[in-house]
Structure formats: structure tokens, C-alpha cells
Design a protein around this motif. Structure first.
Motif, PDB file in Angstrom:
ATOM      1  N   THR A  80       0.730  -1.176   0.338  1.00  0.00           N
ATOM      2  CA  THR A  80       0.212   0.056  -0.146  1.00  0.00           C
ATOM      3  C   THR A  80       1.012   1.664   0.083  1.00  0.00           C
ATOM      4  OG1 THR A  80      -1.707  -1.542   1.181  1.00  0.00           O
ATOM      5  CG2 THR A  80      -1.388   1.163   1.235  1.00  0.00           C
ATOM      6  N   LEU A  81       1.783   1.117   1.068  1.00  0.00           N
ATOM      7  CA  LEU A  81       2.809   2.265   0.996  1.00  0.00           C
ATOM      8  C   LEU A  81       3.270   3.186  -0.410  1.00  0.00           C
ATOM      9  CD1 LEU A  81       4.038   1.771   4.372  1.00  0.00           C
ATOM     10  CD2 LEU A  81       2.690   3.413   3.463  1.00  0.00           C
ATOM     11  N   THR A  82       3.585   1.631  -0.900  1.00  0.00           N
ATOM     12  CA  THR A  82       4.265   1.511  -2.625  1.00  0.00           C
ATOM     13  C   THR A  82       3.638   1.972  -3.196  1.00  0.00           C
ATOM     14  OG1 THR A  82       6.096  -0.099  -1.400  1.00  0.00           O
ATOM     15  CG2 THR A  82       5.577   0.443  -4.063  1.00  0.00           C
ATOM     16  N   LYS A  83       2.293   1.925  -3.408  1.00  0.00           N
ATOM     17  CA  LYS A  83       1.437   2.639  -4.623  1.00  0.00           C
ATOM     18  C   LYS A  83       1.252   3.692  -4.246  1.00  0.00           C
ATOM     19  CE  LYS A  83      -1.029  -1.859  -5.628  1.00  0.00           C
ATOM     20  NZ  LYS A  83      -0.771  -1.757  -6.629  1.00  0.00           N
TER      21      LYS A  83
ATOM     22  N   GLY B 154       5.574  26.989  -5.661  1.00  0.00           N
ATOM     23  CA  GLY B 154       6.097  27.044  -5.101  1.00  0.00           C
ATOM     24  C   GLY B 154       4.432  26.967  -4.221  1.00  0.00           C
ATOM     25  N   ASP B 155       3.157  26.491  -4.281  1.00  0.00           N
ATOM     26  CA  ASP B 155       2.809  25.273  -3.218  1.00  0.00           C
ATOM     27  C   ASP B 155       1.917  23.956  -3.980  1.00  0.00           C
ATOM     28  OD1 ASP B 155       1.565  28.461  -2.494  1.00  0.00           O
ATOM     29  OD2 ASP B 155       0.031  28.973  -4.560  1.00  0.00           O
ATOM     30  N   LEU B 156       2.697  24.314  -4.547  1.00  0.00           N
ATOM     31  CA  LEU B 156       2.077  22.643  -4.285  1.00  0.00           C
ATOM     32  C   LEU B 156       2.902  21.603  -4.842  1.00  0.00           C
ATOM     33  CD1 LEU B 156      -0.302  22.520  -7.982  1.00  0.00           C
ATOM     34  CD2 LEU B 156      -0.945  21.995  -5.933  1.00  0.00           C
ATOM     35  N   MET B 157       4.274  21.327  -5.235  1.00  0.00           N
ATOM     36  CA  MET B 157       5.347  21.001  -5.477  1.00  0.00           C
ATOM     37  C   MET B 157       6.006  20.800  -4.311  1.00  0.00           C
ATOM     38  SD  MET B 157       7.284  20.912  -8.938  1.00  0.00           S
ATOM     39  CE  MET B 157       6.434  19.671 -11.010  1.00  0.00           C
ATOM     40  N   PRO B 158       6.618  21.412  -2.859  1.00  0.00           N
ATOM     41  CA  PRO B 158       6.857  21.388  -1.772  1.00  0.00           C
ATOM     42  C   PRO B 158       5.902  20.143  -0.638  1.00  0.00           C
ATOM     43  CG  PRO B 158       7.103  23.340  -2.683  1.00  0.00           C
ATOM     44  CD  PRO B 158       6.376  22.391  -3.836  1.00  0.00           C
ATOM     45  N   GLY B 159       4.821  20.196  -0.903  1.00  0.00           N
ATOM     46  CA  GLY B 159       4.179  19.404   0.147  1.00  0.00           C
ATOM     47  C   GLY B 159       4.346  17.300  -0.622  1.00  0.00           C
ATOM     48  N   ILE B 160       4.038  18.164  -2.010  1.00  0.00           N
ATOM     49  CA  ILE B 160       4.752  17.017  -2.347  1.00  0.00           C
ATOM     50  C   ILE B 160       5.518  15.394  -2.358  1.00  0.00           C
ATOM     51  CG2 ILE B 160       3.952  15.368  -5.243  1.00  0.00           C
ATOM     52  CD1 ILE B 160       2.193  17.375  -5.684  1.00  0.00           C
ATOM     53  N   ILE B 161       6.852  16.707  -2.879  1.00  0.00           N
ATOM     54  CA  ILE B 161       8.164  16.174  -2.758  1.00  0.00           C
ATOM     55  C   ILE B 161       8.135  15.047  -0.684  1.00  0.00           C
ATOM     56  CG2 ILE B 161      10.756  16.795  -2.408  1.00  0.00           C
ATOM     57  CD1 ILE B 161       9.784  18.487  -4.317  1.00  0.00           C
ATOM     58  N   LYS B 162       7.517  15.884  -0.237  1.00  0.00           N
ATOM     59  CA  LYS B 162       7.092  16.060   1.056  1.00  0.00           C
ATOM     60  C   LYS B 162       6.961  14.782   1.673  1.00  0.00           C
ATOM     61  CE  LYS B 162       6.636  17.998   5.704  1.00  0.00           C
ATOM     62  NZ  LYS B 162       6.114  19.081   6.750  1.00  0.00           N
TER      63      LYS B 162
ATOM     64  N   GLU C 130       8.331   6.784   1.483  1.00  0.00           N
ATOM     65  CA  GLU C 130       9.955   6.825   1.464  1.00  0.00           C
ATOM     66  C   GLU C 130      10.806   5.801   2.606  1.00  0.00           C
ATOM     67  OE1 GLU C 130      12.218   9.106  -1.092  1.00  0.00           O
ATOM     68  OE2 GLU C 130      11.541   7.857  -2.838  1.00  0.00           O
ATOM     69  N   ASN C 131      10.614   7.082   3.341  1.00  0.00           N
ATOM     70  CA  ASN C 131      11.225   6.708   4.694  1.00  0.00           C
ATOM     71  C   ASN C 131      10.548   5.557   5.831  1.00  0.00           C
ATOM     72  OD1 ASN C 131      12.779   7.612   6.907  1.00  0.00           O
ATOM     73  ND2 ASN C 131      11.081   7.827   7.818  1.00  0.00           N
ATOM     74  N   ASP C 132       9.109   5.435   5.107  1.00  0.00           N
ATOM     75  CA  ASP C 132       8.312   4.089   6.066  1.00  0.00           C
ATOM     76  C   ASP C 132       7.976   3.193   5.779  1.00  0.00           C
ATOM     77  OD1 ASP C 132       7.218   6.440   7.737  1.00  0.00           O
ATOM     78  OD2 ASP C 132       4.903   6.466   6.818  1.00  0.00           O
ATOM     79  N   ILE C 133       8.614   3.100   3.965  1.00  0.00           N
ATOM     80  CA  ILE C 133       8.790   1.839   3.273  1.00  0.00           C
ATOM     81  C   ILE C 133      10.252   1.203   3.863  1.00  0.00           C
ATOM     82  CG2 ILE C 133       9.508   0.666   1.425  1.00  0.00           C
ATOM     83  CD1 ILE C 133       7.814   2.731  -0.411  1.00  0.00           C
ATOM     84  N   ASN C 134      11.346   2.092   3.835  1.00  0.00           N
ATOM     85  CA  ASN C 134      12.360   1.827   4.768  1.00  0.00           C
ATOM     86  C   ASN C 134      12.073   1.262   5.591  1.00  0.00           C
ATOM     87  OD1 ASN C 134      14.001   2.043   1.989  1.00  0.00           O
ATOM     88  ND2 ASN C 134      14.435   4.318   2.551  1.00  0.00           N
ATOM     89  N   ILE C 135      11.619   2.008   6.726  1.00  0.00           N
ATOM     90  CA  ILE C 135      11.673   1.271   8.031  1.00  0.00           C
ATOM     91  C   ILE C 135      11.114  -0.145   7.897  1.00  0.00           C
ATOM     92  CG2 ILE C 135      10.532   1.629  10.270  1.00  0.00           C
ATOM     93  CD1 ILE C 135      11.273   4.699  10.324  1.00  0.00           C
ATOM     94  N   LEU C 136       9.928  -0.282   7.405  1.00  0.00           N
ATOM     95  CA  LEU C 136       8.680  -1.270   7.436  1.00  0.00           C
ATOM     96  C   LEU C 136       9.936  -2.837   7.089  1.00  0.00           C
ATOM     97  CD1 LEU C 136       6.509  -3.143   7.986  1.00  0.00           C
ATOM     98  CD2 LEU C 136       5.836  -2.153   5.603  1.00  0.00           C
ATOM     99  N   ASN C 137      10.899  -1.972   5.589  1.00  0.00           N
ATOM    100  CA  ASN C 137      11.961  -3.075   5.613  1.00  0.00           C
ATOM    101  C   ASN C 137      12.973  -3.436   6.171  1.00  0.00           C
ATOM    102  OD1 ASN C 137      10.413  -3.436   2.812  1.00  0.00           O
ATOM    103  ND2 ASN C 137      12.329  -1.954   2.081  1.00  0.00           N
ATOM    104  N   ASN C 138      13.119  -2.765   6.875  1.00  0.00           N
ATOM    105  CA  ASN C 138      14.243  -2.905   8.270  1.00  0.00           C
ATOM    106  C   ASN C 138      13.554  -3.633   9.679  1.00  0.00           C
ATOM    107  OD1 ASN C 138      16.388  -1.582   6.446  1.00  0.00           O
ATOM    108  ND2 ASN C 138      15.941   0.275   8.060  1.00  0.00           N
TER     109      ASN C 138
END
Length: 335
Positions: free
Chosen positions: A235-238, A271-279, A285-293
Motif C-alpha cells: 500500500t505504501l509503495t502504491k 511554490g504551492d504544490l510541489m514542496p508538499g508533494i515532495i515532502k 519512502e522513509n516508512d517503506i525503508n523502516i518497514l523493510n528494516n
């Protein structure tokens, strides 16, 4: 198949320090509002609207005859504010030029034979698919509606089917609300853009409100995998893939905005859209890495306890236990 053409008219400063401005016409617009009340009306008896050029020299010569000698291009060619007859021009050009597609026209208000004129307008004709604000509605709002419904499914997936992961369900609900807020922000921008152009263009802008409505009723397709039970990692990957797709579409729209000089849309996207999406992508990605660990750290002791199993079923069962235990630990410690 008939192609619907939209119009981008750029008012270019020539004399008197006129301020450059841009305007777009809406679907089916046959005439473009041109001119300005700020044009000096002193000694205008010998001044009128003329056509300067079109796509190339041959067409420009034809246009000047049609526009100036016959006077067919304007509703009132002697008035400082008038309407340019787009529909009539297209019709005449198609009669004279086979497979012709109108791209641009330059017109001016001033005296014949005078190089420096009182007012010049450049009218650039664009297809609807080249207009960035329309694409924000047609592609981004539609994609976000799709992603929101996916998150509704994922929330239900963890709340009811995988009910021993309640914190993941709550997290998906928060993500759904975040996507809804982003979609509404874009919708508000589109409607404000429509209202602004409607006021500045004399009632003839591109109908971005219609673009938004059309995007809201487009069908949403999920695929066969949305009928099955999903794990946290999948789910996180999707969810990450969906956010990456939004970034990809926005990048293409950004190029469209730059091509027509719509810097306001570019600033809104970057300015308004991309910063939030990148975050959001980094968080996923952080959650996926933690789960894999968690899966790696949990695998060793369970693998040792099942290493003597003589059947593949026992091995599969061991893998299932590893995944569920890792997901259980992830749910309890991260959301």
C-alpha cells in the motif's frame, strides 16, 4: 474531427509605456476583445486597426488584404476598443489554404504608413490541451480524485479487513484528507483564475470552471488489485507511485506554462504544490525503508526456528509470520 482552438492574446507595449498583459478566450469564442480605453484618442480620425502579420509572409500579405483593403477583420476598425473576428478569419483561411492551422496574428491601431503605432496586439492561437490551467483541472484534479478514492479503499482495508493494523488505517485516512485538501487548493486556484480572466477579458476567457466540472465527473478506474487484501508495504509503495505520477504530470504542465509565458501558473505549481508533494514522497519512502528494516530484523530468529521444516508450506508459513510480525511492530511504533 474538428479541432477546437483557443486563443491567447498578448498585448505588447510599443509606445507610451503601455503595460503588457495577456488574456485567453473561452471555448467557441468567435471574436476577441481588443484595444484599450487608455489609447490616446486625440487625432484618431486618421487612425484605425490594421493587420501586421500572420504565420508567414505569404499568409501575412493575404491577411493584410483581407483585413485592411476589405476591412473584414474588425467589428469597428476605427474604434480604440473593438472585436477581432476570429471565426471569419479562420473560415477564409481554410478556404484559401488547405490543411491550414492558424497560429498567430499581429494587429495594430495607428496611422497607415507609420512604423511606430499607438497600440499592438499579438494573438496566438492555442489548442485546449496546451493551456496549463485547463490541464490542472483535466489531469491533476482527476488524478487526485482517483488517488483519494484509492486511499478510501486502503483505509477500509486496514480498518476492517486487516483490523489488527488500526494505526495504518488512521494514517491512510490522514493521507486521504491531505490529498483532498490539495485537490481543493487546486480547484480554488482554477476558479479564481477563471473569475479573474472573466473580469479582465470582458466576459470571454477560457471556461476553466467547465474544465473543473468535466474533470470531476470523469470515470475513475482502479484495476483488479483493488479487490484484494493489501499489506502495508504494498500500500505504501502504491501511494508513493501515485505521488510520483502527480509530480510527473505537474512537470509537463510546467513546461506548457513556460511555453506560453504564464509565470503565475508556474509559481503556483513550484511554490504551492510541489514542496508538499515532495515532502509526502520522502515520508512514504522513509516508512517503506523502516518497514523493510523491521522485516529484516524479524526474519533471522523466525527463520532459525523454521529452518528444520521439511516442507515448502512450513517455509511459506514462516515468511507469512515474519511479514505479519514486522507489520505489527511497524504499526505500533510508527503511526
Amino acid at each position: 474531427m474538428k479541432t477546437v482552438i483557443f486563443v491567447l492574446a498578448v498585448l505588447t507595449a510599443v509606445t507610451h509605456g503601455k503595460v503588457e498583459r495577456e488574456h485567453l478566450t473561452n471555448r467557441g469564442m468567435k471574436r476577441v476583445h481588443v484595444g484599450s480605453e487608455s489609447i490616446d484618442t486625440v487625432n484618431t480620425d486618421t487612425k484605425h486597426w490594421r493587420c501586421l502579420s500572420i504565420n508567414d509572409l505569404e499568409e501575412a500579405n493575404w491577411l493584410q488584404v483581407w483585413c485592411d483593403a476589405e476591412g473584414n477583420a474588425f467589428v469597428d476598425r476605427n474604434n480604440v476598443t473593438t472585436k477581432f473576428k476570429v471565426h471569419e478569419l479562420r473560415t477564409e483561411m481554410r478556404k484559401s489554404h488547405i490543411n491550414y492551422e492558424l497560429e498567430k496574428v499581429e494587429i495594430r491601431f495607428g496611422e497607415d504608413g507609420v512604423l511606430i503605432t499607438d497600440h499592438v496586439e499579438k494573438i496566438i492561437f492555442k489548442k485546449k490541451s496546451d493551456l496549463p490551467v485547463h490541464l490542472l483541472a483535466d489531469q491533476i484534479v482527476h488524478q487526485l480524485n482517483t488517488d483519494i478514492y484509492k486511499h478510501v479503499f486502503w483505509t477500509h482495508n486496514f480498518d476492517r479487513y486487516n483490523n489488527f493494523f488500526p494505526n495504518v488505517g488512521a494514517h491512510m485516512r490522514k493521507r486521504r484528507d491531505m490529498l483532498t485538501e490539495r485537490r481543493d487548493l487546486i480547484a480554488q486556484y482554477i476558479l479564481k483564475k477563471h473569475a479573474t480572466t472573466h473580469y479582465t477579458e470582458g466576459g470571454g476567457p477560457t471556461n476553466y470552471a467547465q474544465s473543473l466540472f468535466a474533470a470531476s465527473i470523469k470515470s475513475i478506474e482502479f484495476g483488479d488489485n483493488f479487490s484484494e487484501l493489501l499489506g502495508i508495504s504494498e500500500t505504501l509503495t502504491k501511494a508513493r507511485e501515485a505521488e510520483s505520477e502527480i509530480i510527473s504530470i505537474l512537470t509537463k504542465i510546467l513546461y506548457k506554462a513556460d511555453a506560453i509565458g504564464d509565470h503565475e501558473v508556474g509559481e503556483f505549481i513550484t511554490g504551492d504544490l510541489m514542496p508538499g508533494i515532495i515532502k509526502s514522497i520522502k515520508s512514504l519512502e522513509n516508512d517503506i525503508n523502516i518497514l523493510n528494516n523491521f522485516k529484516i530484523s524479524t526474519a533471522s530468529p523466525i527463520a532459525a526456528s523454521t529452518s528444520t521444516a521439511s516442507t515448502s508450506a512450513a517455509s511459506t508459513a514462516g515468511k507469512s509470520v515474519i511479514e505479519h510480525l514486522a507489520e505489527y511492530l511497524f504499526d505500533r511504533t510508527n503511526y
